[in-house]
Write a protein that holds these residues in place. Structure first.
Motif, PDB file in Angstrom:
ATOM      1  N   PHE A 125       0.802  -1.219   0.000  1.00 52.38           N
ATOM      2  CA  PHE A 125       0.000   0.000   0.000  1.00 52.38           C
ATOM      3  C   PHE A 125       0.835   1.269   0.000  1.00 52.38           C
ATOM      4  CE2 PHE A 125       0.667  -1.397   4.307  1.00 52.38           C
ATOM      5  CZ  PHE A 125       1.043  -0.243   4.977  1.00 52.38           C
ATOM      6  N   LEU A 126       2.102   1.188   0.407  1.00 55.89           N
ATOM      7  CA  LEU A 126       2.938   2.384   0.493  1.00 55.89           C
ATOM      8  C   LEU A 126       3.160   3.033  -0.869  1.00 55.89           C
ATOM      9  CD1 LEU A 126       5.700   1.088   2.946  1.00 55.89           C
ATOM     10  CD2 LEU A 126       3.671   2.436   3.508  1.00 55.89           C
ATOM     11  N   GLU A 127       3.249   2.211  -1.903  1.00 55.89           N
ATOM     12  CA  GLU A 127       3.547   2.705  -3.247  1.00 55.89           C
ATOM     13  C   GLU A 127       2.506   3.700  -3.754  1.00 55.89           C
ATOM     14  OE1 GLU A 127       5.224  -1.408  -2.762  1.00 55.89           O
ATOM     15  OE2 GLU A 127       3.316  -0.452  -2.318  1.00 55.89           O
ATOM     16  N   ASN A 128       1.284   3.607  -3.269  1.00 57.08           N
ATOM     17  CA  ASN A 128       0.216   4.489  -3.719  1.00 57.08           C
ATOM     18  C   ASN A 128       0.461   5.955  -3.377  1.00 57.08           C
ATOM     19  OD1 ASN A 128      -1.783   2.650  -5.000  1.00 57.08           O
ATOM     20  ND2 ASN A 128      -1.571   1.650  -3.024  1.00 57.08           N
ATOM     21  N   ALA A 129       1.418   6.236  -2.503  1.00 51.07           N
ATOM     22  CA  ALA A 129       1.761   7.625  -2.167  1.00 51.07           C
ATOM     23  C   ALA A 129       2.495   8.320  -3.309  1.00 51.07           C
ATOM     24  CB  ALA A 129       2.619   7.665  -0.898  1.00 51.07           C
ATOM     25  N   SER A 130       2.953   7.536  -4.286  1.00 47.29           N
ATOM     26  CA  SER A 130       3.722   8.106  -5.395  1.00 47.29           C
ATOM     27  C   SER A 130       3.136   7.676  -6.743  1.00 47.29           C
ATOM     28  CB  SER A 130       5.184   7.662  -5.315  1.00 47.29           C
ATOM     29  OG  SER A 130       5.875   8.031  -6.493  1.00 47.29           O
ATOM     30  N   PRO A 131       2.332   8.524  -7.363  1.00 40.61           N
ATOM     31  CA  PRO A 131       1.813   8.195  -8.691  1.00 40.61           C
ATOM     32  C   PRO A 131       2.930   7.933  -9.708  1.00 40.61           C
ATOM     33  CG  PRO A 131       0.573  10.024  -7.760  1.00 40.61           C
ATOM     34  CD  PRO A 131       1.745   9.766  -6.853  1.00 40.61           C
ATOM     35  N   ALA A 132       4.057   8.641  -9.590  1.00 35.14           N
ATOM     36  CA  ALA A 132       5.178   8.425 -10.523  1.00 35.14           C
ATOM     37  C   ALA A 132       5.737   7.015 -10.369  1.00 35.14           C
ATOM     38  CB  ALA A 132       6.274   9.467 -10.286  1.00 35.14           C
ATOM     39  N   TYR A 133       5.869   6.552  -9.143  1.00 33.04           N
ATOM     40  CA  TYR A 133       6.364   5.202  -8.893  1.00 33.04           C
ATOM     41  C   TYR A 133       5.382   4.169  -9.447  1.00 33.04           C
ATOM     42  CZ  TYR A 133       8.121   1.110  -6.431  1.00 33.04           C
ATOM     43  OH  TYR A 133       8.610  -0.137  -6.140  1.00 33.04           O
ATOM     44  N   LEU A 137       6.255   1.442 -12.323  1.00 31.91           N
ATOM     45  CA  LEU A 137       6.128   0.011 -12.057  1.00 31.91           C
ATOM     46  C   LEU A 137       5.219  -0.656 -13.091  1.00 31.91           C
ATOM     47  CD1 LEU A 137       6.894  -2.374 -10.301  1.00 31.91           C
ATOM     48  CD2 LEU A 137       4.998  -1.781  -8.790  1.00 31.91           C
ATOM     49  N   LEU A 138       4.108  -0.025 -13.417  1.00 32.26           N
ATOM     50  CA  LEU A 138       3.209  -0.592 -14.421  1.00 32.26           C
ATOM     51  C   LEU A 138       3.880  -0.647 -15.796  1.00 32.26           C
ATOM     52  CD1 LEU A 138      -0.175   0.985 -13.303  1.00 32.26           C
ATOM     53  CD2 LEU A 138       0.541  -1.404 -13.077  1.00 32.26           C
ATOM     54  N   ARG A 139       4.697   0.340 -16.127  1.00 36.62           N
ATOM     55  CA  ARG A 139       5.434   0.310 -17.405  1.00 36.62           C
ATOM     56  C   ARG A 139       6.456  -0.823 -17.419  1.00 36.62           C
ATOM     57  NH1 ARG A 139       5.391   5.978 -16.827  1.00 36.62           N
ATOM     58  NH2 ARG A 139       7.558   5.941 -16.151  1.00 36.62           N
ATOM     59  N   LEU A 140       7.031  -1.147 -16.264  1.00 35.51           N
ATOM     60  CA  LEU A 140       7.982  -2.257 -16.189  1.00 35.51           C
ATOM     61  C   LEU A 140       7.323  -3.551 -16.667  1.00 35.51           C
ATOM     62  CD1 LEU A 140      10.742  -3.436 -15.296  1.00 35.51           C
ATOM     63  CD2 LEU A 140       9.748  -3.709 -13.009  1.00 35.51           C
TER      64      LEU A 140
END
Length: 178
Positions: A125-133, A137-140
C-alpha cells in the motif's frame, strides 16, 4: 483437497517454461511468498531477476514494531527508507519523494538490466503515495517479464497488476504447507 506447496512450485515452473509473461505470488503474512520467490531465483528460473528489480523489507525495533521500511535496488544494492515513524492505528509516514526519485530510478535500472526477468518483492500500500512510482512500475510490466510478490490488499496499483491478462497469480493461502 488443496494442493501442496510442491504442486504450486511445479505449476509456477510450468508457467515460466510455457512463457507466461508475469508470475504474481500473493498470500497472507508468513505464507512463504518471499521464500518462494527467492527459491525461484536460486534455482535459476528467473534469469536476470537477481540483478533487476526491487526488494523491500522492514527494520524493526526491539519490541518487533517496524521502525522503517527500506527499498533496495537489486541492481546495485543501494537502499533508502520509504517509510518511517509508525503510529499505532495510523501506520507509517510514507516518504513519497523517495519513491518518486530513488524508487523510479530502481525501476529504470530493472528495465535496462540484461536478462528477461525483473523481480519485485513486494507491492503493498505504500507505493500508492507516489503516482510516478506506480506509473513506472506498471510500465515495467510492459517491458520485462516480472515476478512479483503482492500483499493481500485491495489498492489501485495491486488491482491494475492483478487484472493483467498476461499474468498468472498464485495465492499461497490456497495451498497446504508441507
Amino acid at each position: 483437497m488443496a494442493q501442496s506447496r510442491k504442486e504450486v512450485w511445479q505449476e509456477i515452473c510450468n508457467e515460466i517454461r510455457r512463457g507466461s509473461a508475469h508470475i504474481l505470488i500473493t498470500g497472507s503474512r508468513g505464507s512463504g511468498k518471499t521464500t518462494l520467490l527467492e527459491r525461484l531465483l536460486k534455482e535459476g528460473m528467473l534469469p536476470g531477476g537477481e540483478q533487476a528489480g526491487i526488494c523491500s523489507f522492514a527494520l524493526r525495533n526491539r519490541d518487533g514494531t517496524p521502525s522503517q521500511i527500506i527499498l533496495e535496488d537489486r541492481s546495485d544494492g543501494q537502499q533508502q527508507a520509504i517509510a518511517e515513524g509508525f503510529v499505532p492505528g495510523r501506520g507509517p509516514k510514507v516518504k513519497a519523494e523517495v519513491l518518486d526519485h530513488f524508487g523510479v530510478q530502481a525501476i529504470e535500472h530493472a528495465k535496462s538490466a540484461s536478462g528477461c526477468w525483473a523481480v519485485i518483492d513486494e507491492v503493498g500500500f505504500l507505493e500508492n503515495a507516489s503516482p510516478a512510482y506506480c506509473r513506472a512500475l506498471l510500465r515495467l510490466f510492459d517491458q520485462k517479464r516480472v515476478a512479483a510478490v503482492l500483499r493481500k490488499k485491495d489498492t489501485a496499483l495491486i488491482g491494475a497488476i492483478r487484472s493483467r491478462t498476461d499474468a498468472v497469480c498464485f495465492d499461497l493461502d490456497n495451498f497446504e504447507k508441507e
